[in-house]
Design an enzyme around this catalytic site. Structure first.
Site, PDB file in Angstrom:
ATOM      1  N   HIS A 299      11.117 -68.757  -5.263  1.00  0.00           N
ATOM      2  CA  HIS A 299      12.373 -69.428  -5.664  1.00  0.00           C
ATOM      3  C   HIS A 299      12.276 -69.957  -7.092  1.00  0.00           C
ATOM      4  CE1 HIS A 299      13.341 -69.485  -1.307  1.00  0.00           C
ATOM      5  NE2 HIS A 299      12.044 -69.760  -1.192  1.00  0.00           N
TER       6      HIS A 299
ATOM      7  N   SER B 192      16.379 -63.270 -35.284  1.00  0.00           N
ATOM      8  CA  SER B 192      17.808 -63.532 -35.257  1.00  0.00           C
ATOM      9  C   SER B 192      18.360 -63.378 -36.665  1.00  0.00           C
ATOM     10  CB  SER B 192      18.056 -64.948 -34.742  1.00  0.00           C
ATOM     11  OG  SER B 192      19.317 -65.413 -35.177  1.00  0.00           O
TER      12      SER B 192
ATOM     13  N   LYS C 220      13.766 -67.729 -34.793  1.00  0.00           N
ATOM     14  CA  LYS C 220      13.762 -67.012 -33.516  1.00  0.00           C
ATOM     15  C   LYS C 220      12.838 -65.798 -33.490  1.00  0.00           C
ATOM     16  CE  LYS C 220      16.118 -67.560 -30.366  1.00  0.00           C
ATOM     17  NZ  LYS C 220      17.540 -67.275 -30.088  1.00  0.00           N
TER      18      LYS C 220
ATOM     19  N   GLU D 147      14.627 -57.557 -22.512  1.00  0.00           N
ATOM     20  CA  GLU D 147      16.033 -57.682 -22.118  1.00  0.00           C
ATOM     21  C   GLU D 147      16.704 -56.319 -21.986  1.00  0.00           C
ATOM     22  OE1 GLU D 147      17.303 -61.907 -24.147  1.00  0.00           O
ATOM     23  OE2 GLU D 147      16.925 -60.192 -25.445  1.00  0.00           O
TER      24      GLU D 147
ATOM     25  N   GLN E  51      28.750 -29.402 -12.730  1.00  0.00           N
ATOM     26  CA  GLN E  51      28.371 -29.438 -14.148  1.00  0.00           C
ATOM     27  C   GLN E  51      28.106 -30.878 -14.598  1.00  0.00           C
ATOM     28  OE1 GLN E  51      30.072 -26.590 -16.965  1.00  0.00           O
ATOM     29  NE2 GLN E  51      31.014 -28.308 -18.016  1.00  0.00           N
TER      30      GLN E  51
HETATM   31  N1  ARG Z   1      27.911 -24.819 -16.712  1.00  0.00           N
HETATM   32  C1  ARG Z   1      27.890 -24.624 -15.314  1.00  0.00           C
HETATM   33  C2  ARG Z   1      27.184 -25.823 -14.637  1.00  0.00           C
HETATM   34  O1  ARG Z   1      26.586 -26.558 -15.308  1.00  0.00           O
HETATM   35  C3  ARG Z   1      27.160 -23.376 -14.992  1.00  0.00           C
HETATM   36  C4  ARG Z   1      27.578 -22.733 -13.722  1.00  0.00           C
HETATM   37  C5  ARG Z   1      28.955 -22.184 -13.836  1.00  0.00           C
HETATM   38  N2  ARG Z   1      29.261 -21.464 -12.677  1.00  0.00           N
HETATM   39  C6  ARG Z   1      30.511 -21.074 -12.411  1.00  0.00           C
HETATM   40  N3  ARG Z   1      30.689 -20.417 -11.316  1.00  0.00           N
HETATM   41  N4  ARG Z   1      31.525 -21.395 -13.181  1.00  0.00           N
HETATM   42  O2  ARG Z   1      27.263 -26.015 -13.471  1.00  0.00           O
END
Ligand code: ARG
Length: 414
Positions: A145, A258, A264, A271, A303
């Site tokens: 604590h 600072s 400082k 941090e 993606q």
């Molecule tokens: N740039 C795409 C990704 O990062 C690659 C795969 C794309 N595949 C597709 N069927 N459009 O996932």
């Protein structure tokens, strides 16, 4: 020219093109490696000649080290590589899809990121271990604590950091074994008719192979817990370096001043480690939300899996290195620590346990000592150093043995 221009007539609206573009340049060397693995499979099935395979190998080595070869008009890294492979590039996509390709490259990336994290964690742990060795006998109050509890040694406290880091190392190793399977052969989602040889560690199910991002989540989880640990370590350094505690002085190589207050010296590294833990939690939460509810197999949502991982890898490397420099330079004010540890009240538990050894039930011993604390008559029978020595492992008494044991755990894996 896109990989799919045969199907789509006109050219894409520039806004659509820009939106679809993948920020995946960090995958370049990994996608080259995955592409070579696939080329070997084509060669194994008689679909690429010996000459073509060795040409691909040479070209990929060049492409992997030339980020400038990835042009703005390439849709993604996969398109960039295929274009640069010229005529053989037109053969190389047989029996694969970008869906298994991106998963294969991304797995190689995560494997590398795990190995890097592990090495940086070990470097920090070894610095903490050396620090613990130097401060094995340095007394300080242990806290619960954030109130003084019982005396411990700084060495013992630092070994708690080492345990946290050791578990982090295991989490990255677990993420690495999740990543160490191959989705190649899955094609778009259902394999191919070409009878290509299986890659080592081939995944069992083609639909899973292109949908699975557990390895990426595992990596982000390992990163997040690591950062939560770094933030707790950082917080202790922040507290200990305040005028109020005064337990440590920050090294000038790892502290900032600072812009206004000339006196400082600020614990910005500690941090920022605390701050980046919040960002790490956000990345993990973000990818969980991306994957949640996605129908199998591949969807373009996936993606979005790469940017958080690329950023997490940089934060792991930079944060661990900076914290290693900070910890290596901390200067301990042993007198301030000893003064805090000599608060007689931190020996109240020992006094109660002394009564227990004389046959007094613990609850009664607790009440008797508490009463003497309340009326101001409490006096300890032992010193803080004696108290520490009397509390064997997992307490602070066996700190030298604990350091040696931790050293062998970390040393053996280097
Ligand atoms: N740039 C795409 C990704 O990062 C690659 C795969 C794309 N595949 C597709 N069927 N459009 O996932």
């Amino acid at each position: 020219m896109t990989l799919w221009s045969g199907r789509v007539g006109g050219s894409l609206d520039p806004a659509v093109w820009e939106f679809l573009h993948a920020a995946d340049a960090d995958l370049l060397p990994y996608d080259c490696e995955a592409t070579y693995q696939h080329a070997e499979r084509l060669h194994g099935a008689g679909l690429l000649s010996d000459d073509e395979l060795s040409w691909v190998e040479e070209r990929l080595a060049v492409i992997a080290n030339d980020p400038a070869g990835y042009l703005p008009e390439d849709e993604d890294v996969h398109s960039a590589i295929e274009r640069q492979l010229g005529d053989v590039g037109r053969k190389i996509h047989a029996g694969r899809s970008r869906n298994d390709q991106v998963a294969a490259a991304f797995r190689l990336y995560v494997l590398d990121a795990c190995a890097e994290a592990r090495a940086e964690i070990e470097a920090l742990a070894l610095v903490v271990l050396s620090f613990a060795e130097v401060e094995a006998e340095t007394l300080l109050p242990g806290y619960t604590h954030l109130q003084r509890g019982q005396p411990v040694t700084l060495g013992h406290h630092l070994l708690a950091w080492v345990e946290m880091l050791d578990r982090d190392r295991s989490r990255f190793m677990a993420a690495a074994s999740a990543a160490a399977e191959s989705p190649l052969g899955a094609g778009a989602l259902a394999g191919s008719t070409l009878g290509l040889p299986a890659p080592p560690g081939q995944m069992r199910n083609s639909i899973d192979a292109v949908s699975d991002r557990d390895f990426a989540l595992d990596y982000l989880y390992a990163t997040t817990v690591l950062y939560v640990h770094l933030s707790r370590i950082g917080e202790e350094i922040v507290l200990w370096s305040t005028g109020e505690f005064g337990f440590v002085r920050l090294p000038e190589t790892a502290a900032t001043g600072s812009s206004m207050m000339p006196q400082k010296l600020n614990p910005d590294v500690a941090e920022l480690a605390r701050g980046k833990a919040g960002t790490a939690i956000g990345r993990l939460t973000g990818l969980l939300a991306t994957v949640k509810g996605l129908p199998l197999a591949y969807d373009r949502d996936l993606q979005e899996d790469k940017a958080p991982i690329f950023a997490a890898r940089a934060d792991v490397r930079l944060g661990l290195r900076a914290l290693t420099a900070l910890v290596a330079g901390l200067e301990v004010d042993r007198e301030r620590m000893a003064a805090a540890a000599s608060d007689p009240l931190v020996l109240a538990t020992d006094a109660a346990e002394a009564l227990v050894r004389e046959g007094v039930p613990f609850r009664e011993a607790h009440e008797r000592v508490a009463a003497s604390v309340r009326d101001g008559s409490f006096t300890p029978h032992a010193t803080a150093a004696e108290s520490v020595a009397a509390r064997a492992a997992p307490g602070p008494g066996g700190v030298r043995e604990a350091i040696a044991e931790a050293r062998s755990r970390f040393g053996s894996s280097l």
